[in-house]
Design an enzyme around this catalytic site. Structure first.
Site, PDB file in Angstrom:
ATOM      1  N   ASP A 121     -44.211 -23.827  22.075  1.00 19.33           N
ATOM      2  CA  ASP A 121     -43.438 -23.595  20.858  1.00 19.33           C
ATOM      3  C   ASP A 121     -44.359 -23.790  19.647  1.00 19.33           C
ATOM      4  OD1 ASP A 121     -41.558 -23.458  18.815  1.00 19.33           O
ATOM      5  OD2 ASP A 121     -40.022 -24.482  19.960  1.00 19.33           O
ATOM      6  N   TYR A 177     -32.829 -23.186  29.259  1.00 14.92           N
ATOM      7  CA  TYR A 177     -33.319 -23.123  30.626  1.00 14.92           C
ATOM      8  C   TYR A 177     -32.261 -23.637  31.602  1.00 14.92           C
ATOM      9  CZ  TYR A 177     -37.727 -22.032  28.421  1.00 14.92           C
ATOM     10  OH  TYR A 177     -38.699 -21.407  27.684  1.00 14.92           O
TER      11      TYR A 177
END
Length: 260
Positions: A121, A177
């Site tokens: 990220d 996720y």
């Protein structure tokens, strides 16, 4: 390779997923598995002696990878994101590290090490882990593998001698996720369905074999519905047969009584 240039993907590829109604993008276990497997040739070319999984997001991708790479896994735990407040901290906290004096920990110093995490990220956590391994454990060679590289400016760069592997480049959305399904108030089945919807909303380009996965899911769903329908029909017929049998028995009993 020290930046995202190692994960080439054109704009059309990035557009193949769409956000769900809540503004997030959901990924299924099968999609993660396919993405990880697609990088096996590159990982094998690196020839790691050991995998270091960054917890908690790197644990499951590392385990998926281990099936094909067959090297031991070490776990480290680093904290940048605060789950209690849903905020990102300013410094990485080293929560757990491995002991290199015993067991698998001996496979790091002077060895070839692959660090695995689920997403690159801001790159803050990844950079911290790389620096810490190099400083504390002195591997002979170091590489990192992430399932997803977010296409956004990075807060840090990796050293030039660290090989970078990203299974997929993705847009800068909130990724959800499957191992975190409960955190979003859903069971795994609801999560997996959202993942399929996010993928179907894209342009259909699926180099990692996701189209084949979706076709298999459709076939499986169709077979399930057929089996359920057959089972229901069978149950109705069984009940009808039972009802007819009871009725015949009842009237036969009545007839027998009337003849007495």
């Amino acid at each position: 390779m020290s930046d995202a240039k190692g994960a080439k993907q054109d704009p059309a590829e990035k557009a193949r997923r769409v956000k769900a109604a809540d503004g997030r993008v959901y990924f299924s276990y099968a999609q993660i598995h396919a993405a990880v497997s697609s990088m096996v040739p590159k990982v094998k070319a690196f020839k790691p002696d050991v995998i270091i999984a960054i917890g908690g997001g790197g644990f499951i991708p590392a385990r998926m990878l281990r099936t094909e790479i067959k090297v031991p896994i070490l776990a480290v735990s680093l904290k940048l994101y605060d789950d209690a407040t849903n905020t990102v901290g300013t410094e990485v906290e080293k929560v757990q590290w491995f002991d290199e004096t015993s067991g698998v920990g001996k496979n790091v110093r002077g060895k070839r090490v692959l660090i695995v995490d689920e997403v690159d990220d801001s790159r803050t956590t990844l950079k911290y882990c790389v620096d810490e391994v190099k400083k504390t454990n002195a591997p002979a060679a170091l590489a990192v593998l992430v399932v997803h590289n977010k296409m956004r400016p990075k807060a840090a760069q990796l050293p030039s001698d660290v090989e970078y592997m990203a299974c997929e480049d993705v847009e800068n959305f909130w990724n959800c996720y499957p191992w975190d399904a409960a955190a979003y108030g859903r069971d795994i089945y609801a999560h997996e369905e959202l993942a399929r919807q996010c993928l179907k909303g894209g342009n259909g380009v699926n180099p990692s074999g996701f189209d084949a996965h979706n076709k298999k899911i459709k076939v499986a769903d169709g077979l399930k519905n057929e089996v359920e329908a057959t089972s229901l029909t069978g149950s109705v017929m069984a009940l009808a047969t039972l009802g007819v049998g009871l009725a015949i028995g009842f009237f036969a009993g009545k007839a027998s009584q009337s003849r007495r």
